[in-house]
Design a protein around this motif. Structure first.
Motif, PDB file in Angstrom:
ATOM      1  N   ASN A 243       0.817  -1.215   0.000  1.00 29.43           N
ATOM      2  CA  ASN A 243       0.000   0.000   0.000  1.00 29.43           C
ATOM      3  C   ASN A 243       0.850   1.265   0.000  1.00 29.43           C
ATOM      4  OD1 ASN A 243       1.000  -0.054   2.596  1.00 29.43           O
ATOM      5  ND2 ASN A 243      -0.953   0.359   3.602  1.00 29.43           N
ATOM      6  N   THR A 244       2.095   1.148  -0.421  1.00 28.22           N
ATOM      7  CA  THR A 244       2.994   2.304  -0.425  1.00 28.22           C
ATOM      8  C   THR A 244       2.541   3.359  -1.437  1.00 28.22           C
ATOM      9  OG1 THR A 244       4.886   0.992   0.296  1.00 28.22           O
ATOM     10  CG2 THR A 244       5.373   3.061  -0.833  1.00 28.22           C
ATOM     11  N   TYR A 245       2.280   2.941  -2.654  1.00 23.24           N
ATOM     12  CA  TYR A 245       1.820   3.883  -3.683  1.00 23.24           C
ATOM     13  C   TYR A 245       0.449   4.443  -3.308  1.00 23.24           C
ATOM     14  CZ  TYR A 245       1.059   5.693  -8.422  1.00 23.24           C
ATOM     15  OH  TYR A 245       0.830   6.509  -9.511  1.00 23.24           O
ATOM     16  N   THR A 246      -0.409   3.581  -2.802  1.00 25.02           N
ATOM     17  CA  THR A 246      -1.745   4.006  -2.373  1.00 25.02           C
ATOM     18  C   THR A 246      -1.668   5.048  -1.277  1.00 25.02           C
ATOM     19  OG1 THR A 246      -2.650   1.845  -2.946  1.00 25.02           O
ATOM     20  CG2 THR A 246      -3.933   3.181  -1.421  1.00 25.02           C
ATOM     21  N   TYR A 247      -0.756   4.847  -0.337  1.00 29.22           N
ATOM     22  CA  TYR A 247      -0.596   5.785   0.770  1.00 29.22           C
ATOM     23  C   TYR A 247      -0.238   7.174   0.244  1.00 29.22           C
ATOM     24  CZ  TYR A 247       1.120   7.727   5.189  1.00 29.22           C
ATOM     25  OH  TYR A 247       1.311   8.518   6.289  1.00 29.22           O
ATOM     26  N   LEU A 248       0.701   7.236  -0.695  1.00 29.92           N
ATOM     27  CA  LEU A 248       1.082   8.521  -1.278  1.00 29.92           C
ATOM     28  C   LEU A 248      -0.064   9.128  -2.076  1.00 29.92           C
ATOM     29  CD1 LEU A 248       4.692   7.629  -2.478  1.00 29.92           C
ATOM     30  CD2 LEU A 248       4.093   9.184  -0.618  1.00 29.92           C
ATOM     31  N   PHE A 249      -0.810   8.289  -2.766  1.00 28.98           N
ATOM     32  CA  PHE A 249      -1.942   8.773  -3.561  1.00 28.98           C
ATOM     33  C   PHE A 249      -2.964   9.477  -2.685  1.00 28.98           C
ATOM     34  CE2 PHE A 249      -6.228   7.688  -5.340  1.00 28.98           C
ATOM     35  CZ  PHE A 249      -6.200   8.610  -6.380  1.00 28.98           C
ATOM     36  N   TYR A 250      -3.330   8.849  -1.585  1.00 22.68           N
ATOM     37  CA  TYR A 250      -4.353   9.427  -0.715  1.00 22.68           C
ATOM     38  C   TYR A 250      -3.847  10.602   0.112  1.00 22.68           C
ATOM     39  CZ  TYR A 250      -7.797   5.929  -1.964  1.00 22.68           C
ATOM     40  OH  TYR A 250      -8.715   5.167  -2.659  1.00 22.68           O
ATOM     41  N   ARG A 251      -2.554  10.824   0.121  1.00 23.92           N
ATOM     42  CA  ARG A 251      -2.023  12.030   0.757  1.00 23.92           C
ATOM     43  C   ARG A 251      -2.179  13.248  -0.147  1.00 23.92           C
ATOM     44  NH1 ARG A 251       3.453  12.452   4.140  1.00 23.92           N
ATOM     45  NH2 ARG A 251       2.546  14.544   4.213  1.00 23.92           N
ATOM     46  N   HIS A 252      -2.509  13.018  -1.432  1.00 19.03           N
ATOM     47  CA  HIS A 252      -2.622  14.109  -2.408  1.00 19.03           C
ATOM     48  C   HIS A 252      -1.310  14.886  -2.493  1.00 19.03           C
ATOM     49  CE1 HIS A 252      -7.258  14.241  -1.571  1.00 19.03           C
ATOM     50  NE2 HIS A 252      -6.853  13.109  -2.135  1.00 19.03           N
ATOM     51  N   ILE A 253      -0.245  14.141  -2.537  1.00 19.16           N
ATOM     52  CA  ILE A 253       1.075  14.772  -2.512  1.00 19.16           C
ATOM     53  C   ILE A 253       1.827  14.586  -3.818  1.00 19.16           C
ATOM     54  CG2 ILE A 253       2.463  12.809  -1.630  1.00 19.16           C
ATOM     55  CD1 ILE A 253       3.655  14.847   0.411  1.00 19.16           C
ATOM     56  N   MET A 254       1.300  13.751  -4.725  1.00 21.44           N
ATOM     57  CA  MET A 254       2.000  13.508  -5.981  1.00 21.44           C
ATOM     58  C   MET A 254       1.073  13.675  -7.186  1.00 21.44           C
ATOM     59  SD  MET A 254       2.406   9.348  -6.018  1.00 21.44           S
ATOM     60  CE  MET A 254       1.012   8.247  -5.758  1.00 21.44           C
ATOM     61  N   LEU A 255       0.045  14.515  -7.039  1.00 20.46           N
ATOM     62  CA  LEU A 255      -0.904  14.743  -8.122  1.00 20.46           C
ATOM     63  C   LEU A 255      -0.436  15.874  -9.041  1.00 20.46           C
ATOM     64  CD1 LEU A 255      -4.284  14.574  -6.149  1.00 20.46           C
ATOM     65  CD2 LEU A 255      -3.007  12.699  -7.219  1.00 20.46           C
ATOM     66  N   ARG A 256      -0.971  15.885 -10.255  1.00 24.21           N
ATOM     67  CA  ARG A 256      -0.658  16.958 -11.199  1.00 24.21           C
ATOM     68  C   ARG A 256      -1.169  18.285 -10.633  1.00 24.21           C
ATOM     69  NH1 ARG A 256       0.343  16.782 -16.982  1.00 24.21           N
ATOM     70  NH2 ARG A 256       0.227  18.925 -17.782  1.00 24.21           N
ATOM     71  N   PRO A 257      -0.389  19.360 -10.734  1.00 16.77           N
ATOM     72  CA  PRO A 257      -0.821  20.646 -10.174  1.00 16.77           C
ATOM     73  C   PRO A 257      -2.209  21.094 -10.629  1.00 16.77           C
ATOM     74  CG  PRO A 257       1.494  20.762 -10.744  1.00 16.77           C
ATOM     75  CD  PRO A 257       1.007  19.425 -11.233  1.00 16.77           C
ATOM     76  N   SER A 258      -2.582  20.812 -11.877  1.00 15.02           N
ATOM     77  CA  SER A 258      -3.896  21.232 -12.381  1.00 15.02           C
ATOM     78  C   SER A 258      -5.044  20.576 -11.628  1.00 15.02           C
ATOM     79  CB  SER A 258      -4.021  20.923 -13.878  1.00 15.02           C
ATOM     80  OG  SER A 258      -3.844  19.540 -14.128  1.00 15.02           O
ATOM     81  N   CYS A 259      -4.787  19.440 -10.992  1.00 12.10           N
ATOM     82  CA  CYS A 259      -5.845  18.761 -10.230  1.00 12.10           C
ATOM     83  C   CYS A 259      -6.292  19.595  -9.035  1.00 12.10           C
ATOM     84  CB  CYS A 259      -5.371  17.389  -9.756  1.00 12.10           C
ATOM     85  SG  CYS A 259      -4.927  16.261 -11.103  1.00 12.10           S
ATOM     86  N   SER A 260      -5.450  20.522  -8.609  1.00 19.56           N
ATOM     87  CA  SER A 260      -5.805  21.378  -7.477  1.00 19.56           C
ATOM     88  C   SER A 260      -6.837  22.434  -7.849  1.00 19.56           C
ATOM     89  CB  SER A 260      -4.559  22.067  -6.914  1.00 19.56           C
ATOM     90  OG  SER A 260      -4.051  23.029  -7.841  1.00 19.56           O
ATOM     91  N   LYS A 261      -7.035  22.639  -9.164  1.00 22.13           N
ATOM     92  CA  LYS A 261      -8.026  23.623  -9.615  1.00 22.13           C
ATOM     93  C   LYS A 261      -8.928  23.039 -10.705  1.00 22.13           C
ATOM     94  CE  LYS A 261      -6.664  26.949 -12.319  1.00 22.13           C
ATOM     95  NZ  LYS A 261      -5.981  28.177 -12.827  1.00 22.13           N
TER      96      LYS A 261
END
Length: 382
Positions: A243-261
């Motif tokens: 669940n290492t990749y999943t953990y980072l995914f749900y932290r919203h720490i490695m998403l594309r910047p455009s996803c924030s808007k």
């Protein structure tokens, strides 16, 4: 010409590069593997088409939408399709219709070493690669022109992707060719970085000293649909869960910047259909998904979508629902980024995957320390 001064203003859909008749725009990766347009000023004629075609804005086309979407909980009647799909296999019912008409289906699949790309399918066997969640931004290289070529040949085309991808494709295709184009988007949580996924696979293969031959971002075979377990099958046939990749995914720490808007986090979707996991289906019917195999949330957004749904609904068990009963965060607002996401990217660029997985993920002492601290707090409260 299109110029990206703020990364959050570009979703990477490739519409600008695809529309350029002079091939003056290429899509180049940044340090995280996200693609951005780069203009060759020697080739550019400053016609402005690249700026005009961009649909990543609040004014994306909704002219074909119904006043309100028709919304359903849906499960395919074929249990095998449900078991091999991420949710309730509503996508299979819709895409089967297109393939049975002699059409083509585009969706997210894999190329070398499980790099996520969009691919073209003309059979159910090829289409089946598009089943399942893929928590990486897909590479759309040359896909938009392929879709246009298929439409010009009179083929019915289904394209499935994130809402920013479907909005970009619709803008690129234009209304004249839209009649035979069926768009399917997802309720998107945000797209993670391609290079993080690439390096994670390399890390696992080095750790276990053998190649990975199969991946599953959300394996529901052991604990059911509502769990989130990464599973990998290695060359020796062994299956391992992480669940290492999943953990980072749900932290919203490695998403594309455009996803924030993201401009599409609402019920006015840029596609004929919208698909998602139906979280909270129990409020609608306590028995509909009682086996915990999977339940799709299905929006029918356009008249074209209604026509297809009427033709395919016999393949589905479905119940009408309401916006209030299916609301979820990414239908209300974009994902809220972790406050350390900029630091994450800088550290990754300098030190690589293992360093960020230890500092921000669950591989290092920080994760174990925080887990123990939280457990102690819970015990002391009792």
């Amino acid at each position: 010409m299109i110029q990206i001064t703020n990364k959050a203003d570009c979703c990477g859909c490739t519409a600008c590069a695809s529309v350029c008749a002079h091939h003056a725009i290429s899509m180049e990766p940044d340090a995280m593997g996200f693609l951005y347009p780069k203009v060759d000023t020697d080739k550019c004629t400053e016609c402005g088409l690249c700026e005009k075609v961009c649909a990543f804005n609040p004014n994306y086309d909704r002219s074909l939408n119904l006043p309100e979407p028709q919304i359903y909980a849906a499960r395919h009647k074929d249990m095998h399709e449900i078991e091999t799909s991420r949710s309730g296999a509503a996508f299979i019912a819709i895409s089967d219709y297109v393939l049975e008409q002699g059409g083509v289906v585009y969706g997210a699949g894999y190329t070398e070493h499980f790099r996520v790309v969009h691919k073209r399918a003309t059979s159910k066997e090829e289409r089946n690669e598009f089943k399942g969640s893929k928590y990486v931004q897909s590479d759309l290289k040359d896909i938009f022109p392929q879709v246009k070529a298929d439409l010009k040949q009179g083929l019915t085309v289904l394209f499935s992707g994130t809402p920013c991808q479907t909005a970009g494709l619709a803008s690129y295709i234009g209304k004249r060719l839209r009649e035979k184009l069926i768009l399917v988007d997802i309720v998107c949580h945000g797209v993670p970085a391609p290079y993080i996924w690439r390096d994670y696979l390399v890390y696992l293969e080095k750790k276990y000293k053998q190649p990975i031959v199969e991946v599953n971002f959300r394996d529901k075979s052991r604990i059911g649909w509502n769990g989130h377990i990464e599973s990998f099958i290695f060359q020796d046939g062994s299956k391992k869960e992480f669940n290492t990749y999943t953990y980072l995914f749900y932290r919203h720490i490695m998403l594309r910047p455009s996803c924030s808007k993201c401009h599409y986090t609402n019920f006015n979707r840029p596609s004929d259909f919208t698909l998602a996991d139906y979280w909270g289906w129990e409020k609608l019917s306590p028995d509909f998904n009682k086996d915990n195999k999977g339940c799709s949330l299905l929006f029918v957004n356009t008249e074209k979508g209604l026509e297809i749904f009427e033709k395919r609904k016999e393949e589905l068990n479905y119940l009408a629902t309401t916006q209030e009963l299916c609301i979820q965060p990414n239908l209300q607002h974009p994902s809220k980024f972790d406050t350390q996401w900029i630091d994450f990217e800088k550290r990754y660029e300098k030190q690589g995957f293992i360093a960020v997985a230890k500092r921000y993920g669950n591989l290092g002492w920080r994760y174990k320390y925080n887990k123990l601290k939280n457990k102690t707090k819970r015990i002391l409260k009792k």
